[in-house]
Design a protein around this motif. Structure first.
Motif, PDB file in Angstrom:
ATOM      1  N   PHE A  17      44.781  47.949  35.802  1.00  0.00           N
ATOM      2  CA  PHE A  17      43.847  46.970  35.257  1.00  0.00           C
ATOM      3  C   PHE A  17      43.917  46.967  33.739  1.00  0.00           C
ATOM      4  CE2 PHE A  17      41.987  46.720  39.419  1.00  0.00           C
ATOM      5  CZ  PHE A  17      41.495  45.423  39.455  1.00  0.00           C
ATOM      6  N   ASP A  21      40.587  41.977  32.307  1.00  0.00           N
ATOM      7  CA  ASP A  21      40.677  41.525  33.695  1.00  0.00           C
ATOM      8  C   ASP A  21      39.319  41.233  34.333  1.00  0.00           C
ATOM      9  OD1 ASP A  21      43.438  41.459  34.027  1.00  0.00           O
ATOM     10  OD2 ASP A  21      43.541  43.552  34.689  1.00  0.00           O
ATOM     11  N   GLN A  24      38.659  37.585  35.798  1.00  0.00           N
ATOM     12  CA  GLN A  24      39.430  37.299  37.014  1.00  0.00           C
ATOM     13  C   GLN A  24      38.945  38.147  38.191  1.00  0.00           C
ATOM     14  OE1 GLN A  24      43.668  36.138  36.870  1.00  0.00           O
ATOM     15  NE2 GLN A  24      43.624  37.093  34.835  1.00  0.00           N
ATOM     16  N   ALA A  70      45.238  46.121  40.058  1.00  0.00           N
ATOM     17  CA  ALA A  70      45.158  44.665  40.093  1.00  0.00           C
ATOM     18  C   ALA A  70      46.392  44.142  40.816  1.00  0.00           C
ATOM     19  CB  ALA A  70      45.096  44.109  38.676  1.00  0.00           C
ATOM     20  N   VAL A  72      48.538  40.900  41.259  1.00  0.00           N
ATOM     21  CA  VAL A  72      48.723  39.626  40.577  1.00  0.00           C
ATOM     22  C   VAL A  72      49.881  38.862  41.211  1.00  0.00           C
ATOM     23  CG1 VAL A  72      47.744  40.458  38.394  1.00  0.00           C
ATOM     24  CG2 VAL A  72      50.196  40.650  38.787  1.00  0.00           C
ATOM     25  N   LEU A  78      45.189  37.242  38.834  1.00  0.00           N
ATOM     26  CA  LEU A  78      44.699  38.387  39.582  1.00  0.00           C
ATOM     27  C   LEU A  78      44.151  37.862  40.912  1.00  0.00           C
ATOM     28  CD1 LEU A  78      42.617  41.279  38.058  1.00  0.00           C
ATOM     29  CD2 LEU A  78      42.411  40.601  40.430  1.00  0.00           C
TER      30      LEU A  78
END
Length: 187
Positions: A17, A21, A24, A70, A72, A78
């Motif tokens: 992360f 972030d 998102q 995360a 993505v 994300l």
């Protein structure tokens, strides 16, 4: 291990992360539909920002026992929260629990399956764990399908496992063992 970066051939990438972030992640952890089957209520923006800070701090722990990552897509959006927590209660334990949450607007695209496979790869191939398990709400059939397609076997029910609101909810446990993972990935 830090930093973690794993890529699935389907396009999903797991990474650490980043400080920015939170917004998102709020699309996941602030959404009542996404958290409906979770062990917590949707968070507000401040709570989600604290989650980002907390997982960033935990990533630096030595030894590291929690891998909150995360997920993505190729554009950098994300799309899911992914977690592997190494079980440390018993000194001879060699397992980890996984969890994942996918943005509602990304459901049905195979993201959950890619995330689970990447978490298993991290657990088995990179960390040498023997067992990976996950728990789900008994009514979360989507999660059951995702874990089943990843080769995880439904083991049974933990009764009264999670406190939700004023009551308790059961959880259904799924797992996969290292030999099963090796058989799946050798094919």
């Amino acid at each position: 291990m830090y930093p973690i970066e794993l890529m699935h051939r389907g396009g999903i990438r797991l990474r650490e992360f980043a400080p920015d972030d939170g917004e998102q992640l709020f699309a996941i952890y602030g959404d009542a539909e996404v958290t409906r089957h979770m062990s917590f209520e949707p968070g507000d923006r401040e709570q989600v920002e604290e989650i980002v800070g907390s997982v960033r701090r935990a990533a630096l722990d030595q030894p590291r026992q929690e891998y909150s990552l995360a997920a993505v897509d190729p554009s950098g959006l994300l799309v899911a929260f992914a977690r592997l927590a190494v079980d440390t209660v018993h000194p001879r334990q060699n397992s980890g629990q996984i969890g994942f949450a996918v943005r509602a607007d990304q459901w049905g695209k195979g993201i959950g399956g890619q995330v689970v496979n990447l978490l298993c790869r991290l657990a088995f191939d990179d960390m040498g764990l023997y067992r990976v398990w996950g728990a789900r709400s008994p009514v979360n059939e989507s999660s059951a399908r995702v874990m089943g397609r990843a080769g995880m076997i439904e083991e049974g029910v933990i009764r009264g496992h999670i406190r939700v609101g004023d009551g308790y909810r059961d959880s259904v446990v799924h797992s996969i063992l290292l030999p099963e993972w090796k058989t799946r990935t050798a094919a």
